[in-house]
Scaffold this active site. Structure first.
Site, PDB file in Angstrom:
ATOM      1  N   ARG A 131     -21.394  68.371 -59.914  1.00 15.33           N
ATOM      2  CA  ARG A 131     -20.978  67.001 -60.278  1.00 15.33           C
ATOM      3  C   ARG A 131     -21.288  65.954 -59.214  1.00 15.33           C
ATOM      4  NH1 ARG A 131     -16.800  70.003 -62.153  1.00 15.33           N
ATOM      5  NH2 ARG A 131     -16.939  70.372 -64.392  1.00 15.33           N
ATOM      6  N   LYS A 135     -31.496  54.867 -59.303  1.00 11.33           N
ATOM      7  CA  LYS A 135     -31.922  55.507 -60.555  1.00 11.33           C
ATOM      8  C   LYS A 135     -32.580  56.840 -60.238  1.00 11.33           C
ATOM      9  CE  LYS A 135     -32.745  51.635 -63.694  1.00 11.33           C
ATOM     10  NZ  LYS A 135     -33.775  50.945 -64.522  1.00 11.33           N
ATOM     11  N   GLU A 143     -46.092  47.061 -56.968  1.00 15.84           N
ATOM     12  CA  GLU A 143     -44.653  46.765 -56.972  1.00 15.84           C
ATOM     13  C   GLU A 143     -44.314  45.721 -55.896  1.00 15.84           C
ATOM     14  OE1 GLU A 143     -43.086  48.124 -59.516  1.00 15.84           O
ATOM     15  OE2 GLU A 143     -44.363  49.853 -59.962  1.00 15.84           O
ATOM     16  N   LYS A 189     -35.596  43.713 -54.334  1.00 18.83           N
ATOM     17  CA  LYS A 189     -35.019  44.701 -55.248  1.00 18.83           C
ATOM     18  C   LYS A 189     -33.527  44.895 -54.960  1.00 18.83           C
ATOM     19  CE  LYS A 189     -35.182  49.111 -57.439  1.00 18.83           C
ATOM     20  NZ  LYS A 189     -35.958  50.239 -57.907  1.00 18.83           N
ATOM     21  N   GLU A 199     -28.025  47.847 -64.769  1.00 19.14           N
ATOM     22  CA  GLU A 199     -28.968  47.206 -65.686  1.00 19.14           C
ATOM     23  C   GLU A 199     -28.299  46.709 -66.958  1.00 19.14           C
ATOM     24  OE1 GLU A 199     -32.835  48.924 -65.776  1.00 19.14           O
ATOM     25  OE2 GLU A 199     -33.485  47.671 -67.435  1.00 19.14           O
ATOM     26  N   ARG A 249     -30.990  43.117 -63.757  1.00 17.18           N
ATOM     27  CA  ARG A 249     -31.833  44.207 -63.252  1.00 17.18           C
ATOM     28  C   ARG A 249     -33.092  44.341 -64.104  1.00 17.18           C
ATOM     29  NH1 ARG A 249     -30.293  50.031 -60.471  1.00 17.18           N
ATOM     30  NH2 ARG A 249     -32.446  50.676 -60.191  1.00 17.18           N
ATOM     31  N   ASN A 263     -38.334  44.736 -64.509  1.00 16.89           N
ATOM     32  CA  ASN A 263     -39.262  45.236 -65.513  1.00 16.89           C
ATOM     33  C   ASN A 263     -40.468  44.307 -65.699  1.00 16.89           C
ATOM     34  OD1 ASN A 263     -39.318  47.594 -66.980  1.00 16.89           O
ATOM     35  ND2 ASN A 263     -38.850  46.520 -68.910  1.00 16.89           N
ATOM     36  N   HIS A 301     -43.852  45.458 -66.748  1.00 16.19           N
ATOM     37  CA  HIS A 301     -43.726  46.867 -67.115  1.00 16.19           C
ATOM     38  C   HIS A 301     -43.716  47.149 -68.616  1.00 16.19           C
ATOM     39  CE1 HIS A 301     -43.151  47.516 -62.897  1.00 16.19           C
ATOM     40  NE2 HIS A 301     -43.018  48.814 -63.072  1.00 16.19           N
ATOM     41  N   HIS A 347     -46.147  50.095 -69.503  1.00 16.23           N
ATOM     42  CA  HIS A 347     -45.779  51.378 -70.107  1.00 16.23           C
ATOM     43  C   HIS A 347     -46.579  51.622 -71.379  1.00 16.23           C
ATOM     44  CE1 HIS A 347     -41.689  51.063 -67.868  1.00 16.23           C
ATOM     45  NE2 HIS A 347     -42.583  51.724 -67.159  1.00 16.23           N
ATOM     46  N   HIS A 374     -50.168  53.910 -62.505  1.00 13.01           N
ATOM     47  CA  HIS A 374     -49.046  53.037 -62.821  1.00 13.01           C
ATOM     48  C   HIS A 374     -49.260  51.639 -62.218  1.00 13.01           C
ATOM     49  CE1 HIS A 374     -45.005  51.771 -63.756  1.00 13.01           C
ATOM     50  NE2 HIS A 374     -44.767  51.501 -62.485  1.00 13.01           N
TER      51      HIS A 374
HETATM   52  P1  NAD Z   1     -45.628  60.912 -56.308  1.00 15.24           P
HETATM   53  O1  NAD Z   1     -44.310  61.199 -55.752  1.00 15.24           O
HETATM   54  O2  NAD Z   1     -46.192  61.881 -57.263  1.00 15.24           O
HETATM   55  O3  NAD Z   1     -46.679  60.700 -55.127  1.00 15.24           O
HETATM   56  C1  NAD Z   1     -48.010  60.433 -55.463  1.00 15.24           C
HETATM   57  C2  NAD Z   1     -48.974  61.430 -54.818  1.00 15.24           C
HETATM   58  O4  NAD Z   1     -49.083  61.151 -53.428  1.00 15.24           O
HETATM   59  C3  NAD Z   1     -48.547  62.895 -54.911  1.00 15.24           C
HETATM   60  O5  NAD Z   1     -49.681  63.651 -55.206  1.00 15.24           O
HETATM   61  C4  NAD Z   1     -48.034  63.209 -53.526  1.00 15.24           C
HETATM   62  O6  NAD Z   1     -48.220  64.571 -53.190  1.00 15.24           O
HETATM   63  C5  NAD Z   1     -48.870  62.327 -52.665  1.00 15.24           C
HETATM   64  N1  NAD Z   1     -48.223  61.883 -51.433  1.00 15.24           N
HETATM   65  C6  NAD Z   1     -46.965  61.434 -51.300  1.00 15.24           C
HETATM   66  N2  NAD Z   1     -46.744  61.010 -50.050  1.00 15.24           N
HETATM   67  C7  NAD Z   1     -47.887  61.212 -49.378  1.00 15.24           C
HETATM   68  C8  NAD Z   1     -48.281  60.956 -48.035  1.00 15.24           C
HETATM   69  N3  NAD Z   1     -47.463  60.357 -47.174  1.00 15.24           N
HETATM   70  N4  NAD Z   1     -49.532  61.304 -47.666  1.00 15.24           N
HETATM   71  C9  NAD Z   1     -50.374  61.859 -48.565  1.00 15.24           C
HETATM   72  N5  NAD Z   1     -50.076  62.101 -49.843  1.00 15.24           N
HETATM   73  C10 NAD Z   1     -48.836  61.783 -50.243  1.00 15.24           C
HETATM   74  O7  NAD Z   1     -45.638  59.494 -57.051  1.00 15.24           O
HETATM   75  P2  NAD Z   1     -45.102  58.026 -56.693  1.00 15.24           P
HETATM   76  O8  NAD Z   1     -46.177  57.122 -57.103  1.00 15.24           O
HETATM   77  O9  NAD Z   1     -44.571  57.927 -55.319  1.00 15.24           O
HETATM   78  O10 NAD Z   1     -43.873  57.895 -57.686  1.00 15.24           O
HETATM   79  C11 NAD Z   1     -44.033  57.879 -59.087  1.00 15.24           C
HETATM   80  C12 NAD Z   1     -42.727  58.255 -59.753  1.00 15.24           C
HETATM   81  O11 NAD Z   1     -41.718  57.330 -59.357  1.00 15.24           O
HETATM   82  C13 NAD Z   1     -42.769  58.236 -61.265  1.00 15.24           C
HETATM   83  O12 NAD Z   1     -42.254  59.434 -61.762  1.00 15.24           O
HETATM   84  C14 NAD Z   1     -41.866  57.071 -61.644  1.00 15.24           C
HETATM   85  O13 NAD Z   1     -41.215  57.267 -62.867  1.00 15.24           O
HETATM   86  C15 NAD Z   1     -40.910  57.038 -60.500  1.00 15.24           C
HETATM   87  N6  NAD Z   1     -40.256  55.750 -60.279  1.00 15.24           N
HETATM   88  C16 NAD Z   1     -38.903  55.727 -60.137  1.00 15.24           C
HETATM   89  C17 NAD Z   1     -38.234  54.545 -59.916  1.00 15.24           C
HETATM   90  C18 NAD Z   1     -36.755  54.546 -59.709  1.00 15.24           C
HETATM   91  O14 NAD Z   1     -36.147  53.460 -59.640  1.00 15.24           O
HETATM   92  N7  NAD Z   1     -36.125  55.685 -59.597  1.00 15.24           N
HETATM   93  C19 NAD Z   1     -38.956  53.337 -59.821  1.00 15.24           C
HETATM   94  C20 NAD Z   1     -40.332  53.390 -59.963  1.00 15.24           C
HETATM   95  C21 NAD Z   1     -40.974  54.597 -60.182  1.00 15.24           C
HETATM   96 ZN    ZN Z   2     -43.296  50.297 -61.622  1.00 16.20          ZN
END
Ligand code: NAD
Ligand code: ZN
Length: 356
Positions: A121, A142, A184, A223, A233, A237, A241, A244, A248, A261
């Site tokens: 939990r 999130k 972003e 942010k 949200e 919040r 978006n 976005h 999406h 993305h």
């Molecule tokens: P990711 O975590 O997959 O990283 C992208 C790639 O970069 C991966 O292959 C990873 O191995 C590599 N990588 C990471 N750090 C590295 C480094 N320092 N050096 C070399 N390679 C590295 O993707 P991301 O783009 O960071 O995140 C995308 C995700 O985030 C999505 O699933 C999306 O839905 C989520 N997201 C969440 C929120 C939220 O508020 N929680 C907001 C936006 C996006």
């Molecule tokens: Zn985004």
């Protein structure tokens, strides 16, 4: 740079700087090491190969540390990835006094966060972002996983105890991932910080692949302020978006993974600027924005090649819509986002007109 964030579950600090991974306890709440009994660091294979040993050794100075490495990529943000990590937590005998350290990008952050939100939990979570995009995803609370029917469909709000952002780790980030996160930063500039936007525009595109902690802190602050006012949200919040709704839909119709993305978001923001103007608002001229963004390496082919009726259908499946009509974030002016409600015909007309 340290940014204090207030949330419903207490305040936490986001620290941005270099070499932070070597001395993480300095950026955690006082007493963290006395209150916890053990830690689990989660990372993907790529991040682990670069940084896991440093981070593990740094934490191990004060507490027993377990590590768990997952394959890189979005696929692990799934039921099976979630189950696998929960099983690891149980096998490692984590309990309410333990903490999970998310060392990685948004994928690890969201998955580790959802595990921390739900294991027994809810246990403590520390975010250690390693991608540029994760300056966004690691704050705001999130967390979640994907369902085969849609992205981020299962999740929870769970605030971290600290965010430790060692931007030296960005040095190894591939260019494609860089551009993903940069979108972003631009978004935070448009919706909340004109000075940030101007500084981003002024960056030499060849030197883009390094970024200052100052710019990141500005972006995080936009942010943070929005999330602080509306953690769950229920109102503003949704401004986050911006760009976005179309992004999406573009990602979905192209098939996930085809379009990054960041590219989708940049296309979406330019179209949102256009929609704002069609609605009679101010804000930057989309044609001018395309120019500087293109120079940074973004393609606008997705926008020019979109199929309006297919895009509209994808938009209507978005979980952020209420009661049929599409809620679209536009700019009344720079730093002045607002939500417009658009009818189907209106959107189709704008999409057709934009393509010409
Ligand atoms: P990711 O975590 O997959 O990283 C992208 C790639 O970069 C991966 O292959 C990873 O191995 C590599 N990588 C990471 N750090 C590295 C480094 N320092 N050096 C070399 N390679 C590295 O993707 P991301 O783009 O960071 O995140 C995308 C995700 O985030 C999505 O699933 C999306 O839905 C989520 N997201 C969440 C929120 C939220 O508020 N929680 C907001 C936006 C996006
Ligand atoms: Zn985004």
């Amino acid at each position: 740079q340290t940014i204090e964030v207030g949330s419903s579950s207490g305040t936490y600090a986001i620290t941005v700087g270099k070499q932070l991974r070597m001395t993480p306890y300095r950026y955690l709440p006082d007493h963290f090491s006395r209150k916890k009994n053990r830690l689990l660091i989660l990372a993907d294979e790529t991040v682990a190969s670069y940084y896991l040993e440093d981070v593990r050794a740094a934490y191990a100075e004060k507490l027993p540390v377990h590590t768990y490495v997952l394959p890189a990529g979005e696929a692990i943000k799934s039921f099976s990835g979630y189950e696998e990590v929960l099983t690891a937590c149980l096998e490692m005998r984590l309990d309410r006094e333990s903490a999970i350290i998310a060392l990685g990008g948004g994928v690890i952050g969201d998955l580790a966060g959802f595990v921390a939100a739900t294991y027994m939990r809810g246990i403590s979570l520390v975010q250690m972002p390693t991608t540029l995009l994760a300056h966004d995803s690691s704050i705001g609370g999130k967390t979640g996983i994907n369902h085969p029917e849609g992205k981020n469909m299962i999740g929870a709000f769970h605030q971290p105890e600290a965010v430790i952002y060692d931007i030296e780790m960005l040095d190894t980030l591939p260019e494609k991932e860089w551009l993903c996160g940069f979108g972003e930063l631009v978004k935070h500039g448009y919706i909340g910080d004109q000075h940030l936007l101007e500084q981003l525009k002024g960056l030499n595109q060849y030197a883009t692949f390094t970024i200052s902690d100052e710019l990141l802190a500005s972006s995080i602050t936009v942010k943070k302020e929005i999330v602080h006012q509306d953690e769950r949200e229920e109102s503003i919040r949704a401004y986050l978006n911006f760009g976005h709704t179309l992004a999406h839909a573009l990602e979905q119709t192209a098939g996930y993974g085809v379009l990054t993305h960041g590219e989708a978001v940049v296309n979406g923001m330019v179209f949102a600027l256009y929609v704002g103007r069609r609605l009679g608002y101010g804000g930057p001229d989309p044609a001018e924005e395309i120019q500087w963004l293109r120079a940074f390496g973004y393609s606008f082919a997705p926008l020019n090649q979109m199929n309006p009726s297919q895009i509209l259908q994808a938009m209507k499946r978005d979980k952020k819509n209420r009661g049929g009509s599409i809620r679209y974030v536009v700019l009344a002016n720079l730093q002045q986002p607002l939500i417009a409600t658009l009818g189907d015909e209106q959107l189709l007309t704008y999409m057709d007109a934009f393509k010409k």
